[in-house]
Design an enzyme around this catalytic site. Sequence first.
Site, PDB file in Angstrom:
ATOM      1  N   ASP A   9      60.972  30.990  72.949  1.00  0.00           N
ATOM      2  CA  ASP A   9      61.803  29.915  73.500  1.00  0.00           C
ATOM      3  C   ASP A   9      60.889  28.891  74.173  1.00  0.00           C
ATOM      4  O   ASP A   9      60.112  29.242  75.065  1.00  0.00           O
ATOM      5  CB  ASP A   9      62.786  30.499  74.517  1.00  0.00           C
ATOM      6  CG  ASP A   9      63.919  29.538  74.852  1.00  0.00           C
ATOM      7  OD1 ASP A   9      63.910  28.411  74.342  1.00  0.00           O
ATOM      8  OD2 ASP A   9      64.806  29.918  75.631  1.00  0.00           O
ATOM      9  N   MET A  10      60.962  27.660  73.722  1.00  0.00           N
ATOM     10  CA  MET A  10      60.103  26.608  74.264  1.00  0.00           C
ATOM     11  C   MET A  10      60.741  26.050  75.537  1.00  0.00           C
ATOM     12  O   MET A  10      61.838  25.509  75.499  1.00  0.00           O
ATOM     13  CB  MET A  10      59.911  25.511  73.210  1.00  0.00           C
ATOM     14  CG  MET A  10      59.324  26.059  71.911  1.00  0.00           C
ATOM     15  SD  MET A  10      59.317  24.858  70.566  1.00  0.00           S
ATOM     16  CE  MET A  10      59.356  25.942  69.137  1.00  0.00           C
ATOM     17  N   ASP A 103      63.771  24.555  68.983  1.00  0.00           N
ATOM     18  CA  ASP A 103      62.883  25.078  70.028  1.00  0.00           C
ATOM     19  C   ASP A 103      63.067  26.575  70.288  1.00  0.00           C
ATOM     20  O   ASP A 103      62.722  27.063  71.361  1.00  0.00           O
ATOM     21  CB  ASP A 103      63.100  24.302  71.334  1.00  0.00           C
ATOM     22  CG  ASP A 103      64.509  24.432  71.880  1.00  0.00           C
ATOM     23  OD1 ASP A 103      65.382  24.967  71.175  1.00  0.00           O
ATOM     24  OD2 ASP A 103      64.743  23.998  73.027  1.00  0.00           O
ATOM     25  N   GLU A 104      63.536  27.315  69.279  1.00  0.00           N
ATOM     26  CA  GLU A 104      63.864  28.719  69.532  1.00  0.00           C
ATOM     27  C   GLU A 104      63.837  29.490  68.216  1.00  0.00           C
ATOM     28  O   GLU A 104      64.279  28.989  67.182  1.00  0.00           O
ATOM     29  CB  GLU A 104      65.256  28.790  70.159  1.00  0.00           C
ATOM     30  CG  GLU A 104      65.718  30.143  70.604  1.00  0.00           C
ATOM     31  CD  GLU A 104      67.132  30.086  71.183  1.00  0.00           C
ATOM     32  OE1 GLU A 104      67.606  31.118  71.646  1.00  0.00           O
ATOM     33  OE2 GLU A 104      67.769  29.008  71.125  1.00  0.00           O
TER      34      GLU A 104
END
Length: 350
Positions: A9-10, A103-104
């Site tokens: 996860d970003m 982003d995940e």
Amino acid sequence: MDRIILHVDMDAFFAEVEVMDNPALKNKPVIVGGTSSRGVAATCSYEARTFGVHSAMPIFKARALCPKGIYIRPRHWRYKEISDEIFKILYRYTELIEPLSIDEAYLDISHLHENPIEVATRIKNDIKDEIGLNISIGISYNKFLAKLASDWNKPNGLKIIRKEDMPEILFPLKIRKVYGIGAKSAEKLFKIGVQTVEDLYNLPIELYKNYFGKWGEDIYWRIRGRDERTVITKRERKSYGKETTFTEDISEKAELWEIISQYCDEIAFMLKSKRLYGKTITIKYKTRNFETHTRSKTIDVYFNESDEIKEISREIFNSIEFNEAIRLIGLTVSNLSNKKNYEQLNFFNI
């Protein structure tokens, strides 16, 4: 052998990309989203979160909480560019990747036969060294627990949940941390004194089915450490959508349209980045009484331009009589295809 699943996860992705590109923003409250008072925050830096700002919050409320915040309109092309670079690094480690969003992602590294903490640390270091961003990674033997672990000590977190940790490690968590438990279900549980996973754990399975419907049995077993879902590497996308549940109900129609308009831009960006086109648009909204409504329109040609999506969405939106305050609104484009239709839309033939 147990599977080894990573959830990557970003952290505050859009905001962190803005800070990376403009170091003058470092350690400042950055809010990315619609910059007008009627927009919503797509994400915000952790500095902004200390003021109570969070994603999906209306911008007017964010400005009230954080008047000195730095408000930035999203640059979706840039986030996609950085996301692609991050995924290239992830694919060095395994082909078994299930992207969840820009982003995940889930990664299955069972086949590597390496210490998973060492693998996760190398991934984090590679992304930091080559791109300049911190990410959080959760490690476990199933997807549910890996996702919980990635959220454990954000930002820049690293957490592993092992079989021997279960179920006690989850007991102190608030029930909203459990995937599948929404605000409405949580509110009902609060009324009977269920606040934590430990409280939830002690309920009989029949109550899970009553409170959570078709997801009840899944939730019952997941907090007991069972989740048989595998990492799916190829999945045909049937739709792209965005929705927001507001912290406070919204009555102003102009404010709701501003949010839908922002979603049109975001969905158009995702469709074009995937070289996809849609034919159906659906607006979903939920009233303050938790009644859910949808309105859809399908046209004869494919589209993926923001202006096209806005025009169709505007017609749907104008046909809705918002007689009650709205607590959730969303927009979805479906009926997807990768073929391009060259017929020009003349007011979209509607």
